[in-house]
Design a protein around this motif. Structure first.
Motif, short mmCIF file in Angstrom:
data_model
loop_
_atom_site.label_atom_id
_atom_site.label_comp_id
_atom_site.label_asym_id
_atom_site.label_seq_id
_atom_site.Cartn_x
_atom_site.Cartn_y
_atom_site.Cartn_z
N ARG A 133 55.20 -0.59 -50.23
CA ARG A 133 56.81 -0.51 -50.55
C ARG A 133 57.35 -1.32 -51.43
O ARG A 133 58.61 -0.91 -52.06
CB ARG A 133 57.45 -1.39 -49.20
N THR A 134 57.37 -2.47 -51.95
CA THR A 134 58.11 -3.62 -52.47
C THR A 134 57.30 -2.89 -54.25
O THR A 134 58.41 -2.85 -55.02
CB THR A 134 57.61 -4.85 -52.83
N MET A 135 56.62 -2.20 -54.65
CA MET A 135 56.61 -1.25 -55.94
C MET A 135 56.62 -0.74 -55.71
O MET A 135 56.99 -0.21 -56.94
CB MET A 135 54.40 -1.56 -56.39
N ILE A 136 56.92 0.39 -55.11
CA ILE A 136 57.52 1.62 -55.23
C ILE A 136 59.35 0.95 -55.28
O ILE A 136 59.90 2.05 -56.00
CB ILE A 136 57.49 2.66 -53.89
N ASP A 137 59.86 0.08 -54.48
CA ASP A 137 61.51 0.12 -54.29
C ASP A 137 61.13 -0.68 -55.83
O ASP A 137 63.08 -0.53 -56.78
CB ASP A 137 61.80 -1.46 -53.36
N ALA A 138 60.11 -0.94 -57.20
CA ALA A 138 60.53 -1.79 -58.03
C ALA A 138 59.65 -0.60 -59.25
O ALA A 138 59.91 -0.65 -59.94
CB ALA A 138 59.57 -2.63 -58.28
N ARG A 139 59.86 0.86 -58.59
CA ARG A 139 60.00 1.81 -59.25
C ARG A 139 58.22 2.40 -60.44
O ARG A 139 58.30 2.48 -61.10
CB ARG A 139 60.85 2.48 -60.17
N ALA A 140 57.61 1.36 -59.34
CA ALA A 140 56.23 1.28 -59.77
C ALA A 140 55.47 3.10 -60.07
O ALA A 140 56.22 3.52 -58.87
CB ALA A 140 54.96 0.60 -59.26
N GLY A 141 54.65 3.09 -60.64
CA GLY A 141 53.76 4.69 -60.65
C GLY A 141 52.91 4.36 -59.66
O GLY A 141 52.31 3.34 -59.43
N THR A 142 52.55 6.30 -59.51
CA THR A 142 51.95 6.19 -58.69
C THR A 142 49.91 5.39 -57.99
O THR A 142 49.61 4.63 -58.55
CB THR A 142 51.01 7.54 -58.70
N ASP A 143 50.05 5.70 -59.94
CA ASP A 143 48.37 4.61 -60.98
C ASP A 143 48.29 2.85 -60.76
O ASP A 143 47.56 2.35 -60.24
CB ASP A 143 48.13 5.17 -61.93
N GLU A 144 49.75 3.44 -60.69
CA GLU A 144 49.79 1.23 -60.60
C GLU A 144 49.76 1.32 -59.43
O GLU A 144 49.49 -0.06 -58.79
CB GLU A 144 51.06 1.06 -60.60
N VAL A 145 50.87 1.52 -58.22
CA VAL A 145 50.50 1.45 -57.12
C VAL A 145 48.41 1.37 -56.60
O VAL A 145 48.81 0.53 -55.54
CB VAL A 145 50.83 2.40 -56.29
N VAL A 146 48.49 2.56 -56.50
CA VAL A 146 47.20 2.82 -56.29
C VAL A 146 45.73 1.41 -56.72
O VAL A 146 45.04 1.39 -56.04
CB VAL A 146 46.24 4.18 -56.62
N GLY A 147 46.43 1.30 -57.89
CA GLY A 147 45.44 0.05 -58.51
C GLY A 147 45.54 -0.77 -58.30
O GLY A 147 44.48 -1.70 -58.24
N ALA A 148 46.34 -1.45 -57.68
CA ALA A 148 46.77 -2.95 -56.74
C ALA A 148 45.72 -3.09 -55.87
O ALA A 148 45.44 -4.05 -55.33
CB ALA A 148 48.35 -2.53 -56.73
N TRP A 149 45.98 -1.73 -55.30
CA TRP A 149 44.84 -2.13 -53.94
C TRP A 149 42.75 -2.08 -54.50
O TRP A 149 42.16 -1.97 -53.06
CB TRP A 149 45.20 -1.51 -52.70
N GLN A 150 42.66 -2.00 -55.89
CA GLN A 150 41.41 -1.42 -55.21
C GLN A 150 40.00 -2.48 -55.04
O GLN A 150 39.16 -2.32 -55.16
CB GLN A 150 41.61 -0.74 -57.24
N GLU A 151 41.00 -4.03 -56.01
CA GLU A 151 39.84 -4.69 -55.14
C GLU A 151 39.14 -5.06 -53.47
O GLU A 151 38.15 -5.13 -53.28
CB GLU A 151 40.69 -6.52 -56.17
N ASP A 152 40.58 -5.29 -53.21
CA ASP A 152 40.39 -5.07 -51.71
C ASP A 152 39.39 -4.01 -50.70
O ASP A 152 38.50 -3.85 -50.55
CB ASP A 152 41.66 -5.28 -51.08
N LEU A 153 39.37 -2.89 -51.32
CA LEU A 153 39.04 -1.63 -51.28
C LEU A 153 37.61 -1.64 -51.76
O LEU A 153 36.90 -0.96 -50.59
CB LEU A 153 39.14 -0.31 -52.12
N THR A 154 36.99 -2.39 -52.52
CA THR A 154 35.37 -2.02 -53.43
C THR A 154 35.05 -3.21 -52.63
O THR A 154 33.90 -2.98 -51.66
CB THR A 154 35.72 -3.43 -54.73
N ALA A 155 35.83 -4.12 -52.50
CA ALA A 155 35.30 -5.32 -51.49
C ALA A 155 34.82 -4.73 -49.67
O ALA A 155 33.92 -4.99 -48.56
CB ALA A 155 36.28 -6.50 -50.56
N PHE A 156 36.00 -4.00 -48.95
CA PHE A 156 35.75 -3.29 -48.00
C PHE A 156 34.50 -2.25 -48.32
O PHE A 156 33.83 -2.24 -46.90
CB PHE A 156 36.80 -2.36 -47.17
N ARG A 157 34.01 -1.56 -48.74
CA ARG A 157 33.60 -0.68 -49.52
C ARG A 157 32.33 -0.98 -48.90
O ARG A 157 31.10 -0.53 -48.20
CB ARG A 157 33.75 0.16 -50.13
#
Length: 419
Positions: free
Chosen positions: A386-410
């Protein structure tokens, strides 16, 4: 010779399981069948003569998706079979027979078809749910519900809550496995921050988890219920491959909830359900929920902006529709229809983020859900999207923000895969 309804259901349930096995045998022998028909956990339970339930008073947590390949409900089949001592049914959100809409259940009643007592589990957890299991008199609780592969689909948290309550009440817990209808190839999307835990996400798993319910049960037991794990047993499927979409399984589809009418709905749901957290319609009240999205004064510019993202496997059509209930009921609104043309590369979560980003930029009245502006945080698992989209972040930027957590979950997820 005549058969009662009870006897007919018992025979047909066993025959369905045997037919599924015969289909697999024909495929293995080189007949025209392309591959073995998937046998669900229930199919295999029947084929084994209900051995794991022998001598137990049994209760079943299920809903309309708990069916055989011959589309008989497993409660009707088990109730009709003298090898099973079925004494109770437990209904989740929408109810055991599926009469309730989103956010509703059927309450406590006696099932007219079987006479069995039906207990309501919706929004019950911890000791109150353990008390329900104790009061029912069951010794073993069986779980058989079709999931759709998204963290915020509440049935997996019904599974989690029932496992915790079963451990508290000292009950065995048996999970009958069914396919993940959108494949089990990979986990996608943000991982829940426990500070944002609710019934649409209790524990830190990915938004699209890429697991079956039996695999999730083992993960829950091994990662989140360590202090008091359930006495867990799972009955695996046979013939299912992680790359299978639901229409490749040979199994009949029953809508798991009123707004999940087809496997195509499930395919997009892990991304477009995020629009529940906005003032735009997520398509409830239409024949294409979660595939149609829109609001008043949205026009062709949203579809144009979404297509310009070049998201893999999907295109967007300018669409106009009139929901019959939920947001904008009775009003003609504009928006997009999501058309997946290559599901092998389609990423529902990235697509959902891309649609939020472009909606935020192309619709002047864009707003998060006014009645609960943090509902989007509960769906995504944190305030970050929510906060990234409100700050006008792009799709790749938003998706990139969770990659570290996702790698750990995988890495955690990999330990619990069974297929």
């Amino acid at each position: 010779m005549s058969l009662s309804r009870r006897g007919l259901l018992a025979v047909s349930g066993a025959a369905g399981a045997l037919a599924a096995g015969a289909s697999g045998a024909r495929a293995a022998s080189g007949s025209p069948a392309a591959r073995p028909r998937v046998r669900t956990g229930f199919d295999r339970l029947v084929a084994d003569g209900y051995g794991t339930l022998a001598g137990q008073r049994v209760g079943v947590v299920t809903n309309p998706t708990g069916i055989t390949s011959a589309v008989h409900h497993i409660v009707d089949v088990m109730h009709a079979d003298e090898r099973v001592n079925l004494v109770a049914v437990f209904g989740p959100e929408h109810g055991f027979r599926g009469t309730a809409q989103a956010g509703g259940s059927q309450g406590r009643y006696d099932d007219p078809a079987t006479g069995l007592p039906v207990y309501d589990t919706y929004r019950k957890y911890g000791q109150p749910l353990a008390d329900v299991f104790t009061a029912s008199g069951v010794e073993t609780i069986v779980f058989d519900i079709q999931d759709v592969g998204a963290r915020f689909y509440t049935y997996i948290w019904t599974l989690y809550d029932c496992m915790r309550a079963a451990a508290t009440a000292g009950k065995r817990f048996v999970v009958l496995d069914r396919p993940n209808p959108v494949t089990g190839r990979s986990a996608l999307g943000p991982v829940l921050d426990r500070a944002f835990g609710t019934f649409v996400g209790r524990e830190p798993i990915a938004q699209a988890h890429g697991m079956t319910v039996a695999e999730l049960a083992h993960l829950f037991n091994g990662e989140f219920l360590r202090e008091r794990p359930a006495e867990l047993e799972t009955v695996r499927m046979s013939g299912w491959r992680r790359s299978d979409f639901f229409d490749q399984t040979g199994l009949p589809w029953v809508p798991p909830s009123p707004n999940m009418p087809t496997p195509s709905t499930a395919l997009v749901y892990a991304g477009t359900c995020l629009f529940e957290g906005t003032e735009l319609s997520e398509g409830r009240g239409t024949t294409r929920p979660f595939e149609l999205l829109g609001a008043k004064d949205v026009d062709w510019r949203w579809a144009e902006a979404a297509n310009a993202l070049g998201l893999p496997g999907v295109r967007f059509r300018e669409a106009y529709f009139t929901p019959t209930f939920s947001k904008f009921a009775g009003q003609t609104i504009g928006g997009v229809q999501v058309h997946v043309h290559d599901r092998s590369v389609y990423d529902p979560v990235r697509t959902g983020i891309g649609l939020l980003v472009t909606a935020r930029r192309s619709w002047r009245d864009f707003a998060w859900l006014r009645t609960d502006p943090t509902w989007i945080d509960k769906l995504t698992g944190s305030a970050r999207v929510r906060t990234m989209i409100d700050a006008r972040a792009g799709t790749d930027e938003v998706v990139g923000a969770w990659q570290e957590d996702l790698t750990a979950f995988r890495a955690v997820r990999k330990r619990y895969l069974r297929y």
